[in-house]
Design a protein around this motif. Structure first.
Motif, mmCIF file in Angstrom:
data_model
loop_
_atom_site.group_PDB
_atom_site.id
_atom_site.type_symbol
_atom_site.label_atom_id
_atom_site.label_comp_id
_atom_site.label_asym_id
_atom_site.label_seq_id
_atom_site.Cartn_x
_atom_site.Cartn_y
_atom_site.Cartn_z
ATOM 1 N N GLU A 1 78.710 32.261 0.311
ATOM 2 C CA GLU A 1 78.856 33.544 0.538
ATOM 3 C C GLU A 1 81.336 33.596 0.609
ATOM 4 O OE1 GLU A 1 79.501 30.575 1.985
ATOM 5 O OE2 GLU A 1 79.213 30.687 4.026
ATOM 6 N N HIS A 2 81.334 35.089 0.255
ATOM 7 C CA HIS A 2 82.569 34.657 -0.700
ATOM 8 C C HIS A 2 82.595 35.452 -1.441
ATOM 9 C CE1 HIS A 2 85.283 35.526 2.805
ATOM 10 N NE2 HIS A 2 84.678 34.331 3.141
ATOM 11 N N GLY B 1 79.579 35.071 12.186
ATOM 12 C CA GLY B 1 79.636 34.188 10.439
ATOM 13 C C GLY B 1 77.563 34.180 10.388
ATOM 14 N N THR C 1 86.614 39.026 8.622
ATOM 15 C CA THR C 1 86.463 39.453 8.059
ATOM 16 C C THR C 1 86.823 40.306 6.864
ATOM 17 O OG1 THR C 1 83.956 39.353 8.614
ATOM 18 C CG2 THR C 1 83.659 40.276 6.537
ATOM 19 N N LEU D 1 89.646 38.646 5.738
ATOM 20 C CA LEU D 1 89.742 36.485 4.757
ATOM 21 C C LEU D 1 89.237 37.377 3.649
ATOM 22 C CD1 LEU D 1 87.657 35.334 8.351
ATOM 23 C CD2 LEU D 1 89.947 33.811 6.303
ATOM 24 N N VAL D 2 87.921 38.415 3.482
ATOM 25 C CA VAL D 2 87.756 38.914 1.960
ATOM 26 C C VAL D 2 89.156 39.043 1.061
ATOM 27 C CG1 VAL D 2 87.036 40.366 0.351
ATOM 28 C CG2 VAL D 2 85.811 39.694 3.175
ATOM 29 N N VAL E 1 89.879 30.013 2.993
ATOM 30 C CA VAL E 1 88.642 30.606 4.408
ATOM 31 C C VAL E 1 88.096 29.111 5.884
ATOM 32 C CG1 VAL E 1 88.852 32.479 3.223
ATOM 33 C CG2 VAL E 1 86.555 30.862 3.368
ATOM 34 N N ALA F 1 82.105 33.791 6.670
ATOM 35 C CA ALA F 1 83.071 34.731 6.742
ATOM 36 C C ALA F 1 84.214 33.549 6.610
ATOM 37 C CB ALA F 1 83.827 36.424 6.948
#
Ligand code: MEV
Length: 338
Positions: A15-16, A116, A202, A205-206, A271, A296
């Motif tokens: 993720e990310h 998540g 999300t 955080l992104v 994160v 996230a």
């Protein structure tokens, strides 16, 4: 009435970093959203939601745009859930070439919201499947994945990756790299999930990772190192026997090591959170092969690998953990229930 269900997912890796074109490996898990749809004679849409951490709600509106009147539950959560349901309805109407189709919709889900585990994707996928079938149109899981992605993309202002919707529609383990999504072989992985009762933001955080990556070379390097870990993890899965009743210990041990590395790198990107870290450490101390946050971050869920009951028990006694449960790899994606 048509009833369809679709699974949630965990990120085994990636993720990310997937936002920047690195590969990721999400896996569908046996926690499902179930959507029941009955076509109406008029163009109204009536939505009843249960078990969505919302105490349930009912909303009715007319036509194609949801204008949701006051309901007796926290409005932002209802608005968020309704955004996804509206977008699924729009996709179903478009797929069936029935712009004025009306529906009675009931949503039930045992996937924690915004934590998540791909709850919104599962609702959108199951909703599109049930609503199109109710109008006499049967879409393939790939077509549902594509339409569900468009729905999420619209609701999330272009920020959605294809991972959640593809994984929920197709089931099993999946590899996502940019627009390229495919299912990959994986043995039955013994996932344990810990949930802190919360949810991360999300979008924020992104955006946080994006600015860190622009400001610091270490963050850009961290993102590409996550990509390296994903590629190594994929190789391990590709070499494993997908028909084995249980994954061999060496495989779990190696996958777990890479999950631990992946968590450390996500933490470096800012994160993780105190509760996610506590659950990750509790899972490791209880004997899991590895543990990491999933999704996230910022709050929500961790995923650990452990075929024994130890990790689940350990998590249940961990401060900050509200719920801990097993969630086996879901080999089936979206499916018709009745
Ligand atoms: C969120 O579940 C996963 C992220 O990678 C964002 C995305 O892929 O859309 C953080």
């Amino acid at each position: 009435m048509t009833v369809s269900s679709a699974p949630g997912k965990v990120y085994l890796f990636g993720e990310h970093a997937v936002v920047y074109g690195e590969p990721a490996v999400p896996c569908a898990v046996e926690r499902r959203a179930t959507v029941s749809v009955t076509a109406r004679d008029d163009d109204h849409v009536r939505v009843r939601a249960e078990d969505l951490s919302l105490n349930g709600f009912t909303v009715e509106y007319r036509g194609s745009t949801g204008d949701h009147p006051d309901v007796d539950v926290p409005a932002p959560l209802v608005e968020a859930a309704m955004g996804y349901i509206d977008a699924a309805v729009a996709q179903a109407r478009d797929a069936a070439d029935a712009p004025d189709a009306g529906f009675d919709i009931t949503v039930e889900s045992d996937i924690p919201l915004g934590a998540g585990l791909g709850s919104s994707a599962a609702v959108v996928v199951a909703g599109i499947d049930a609503a199109t079938r109710e109008l006499g149109v049967e879409l393939s899981p790939r077509e549902i994945a594509e339409r569900a992605y468009r729905a999420e993309h619209e609701v999330q202002d272009g920020q959605a990756s294809r991972a959640d919707t593809f994984c929920s529609a197709m089931g099993g383990a999946v590899r996502v790299e940019g627009d390229d999504c495919r299912t990959i072989d994986a043995p039955p992985l013994p996932f344990v999930i810990g949930f802190d009762g919360g949810a991360g933001d999300t979008g924020a955080l992104v955006a946080g990772v994006r600015s860190l990556r622009e400001e610091y070379d270490f963050a850009a390097d961290t993102v590409s190192t996550i990509g390296d870990i994903v590629r190594r993890g994929e190789t391990l899965l590709a070499e494993a026997d997908p028909d084995a009743d249980e994954p061999p210990e060496e495989l779990l041990s190696e996958l777990g090591r890479f999950m631990n590395f992946n968590h450390g790198l996500l933490e470096a990107l800012g994160v993780s959170s105190r509760s996610l870290d506590s659950m990750v450490w509790a899972a490791r101390e209880a004997g899991s092969y590895g543990a990491k946050l999933t999704g996230a971050g910022g709050g929500g869920c961790i995923v650990a690998l452990d075929p024994t009951p130890e990790t689940q028990t350990g998590l249940q006694f961990t401060p900050g953990c509200e719920d801990a449960f097993r969630a086996e790899l879901a080999t089936e994606g979206v499916r018709l229930e009745e």
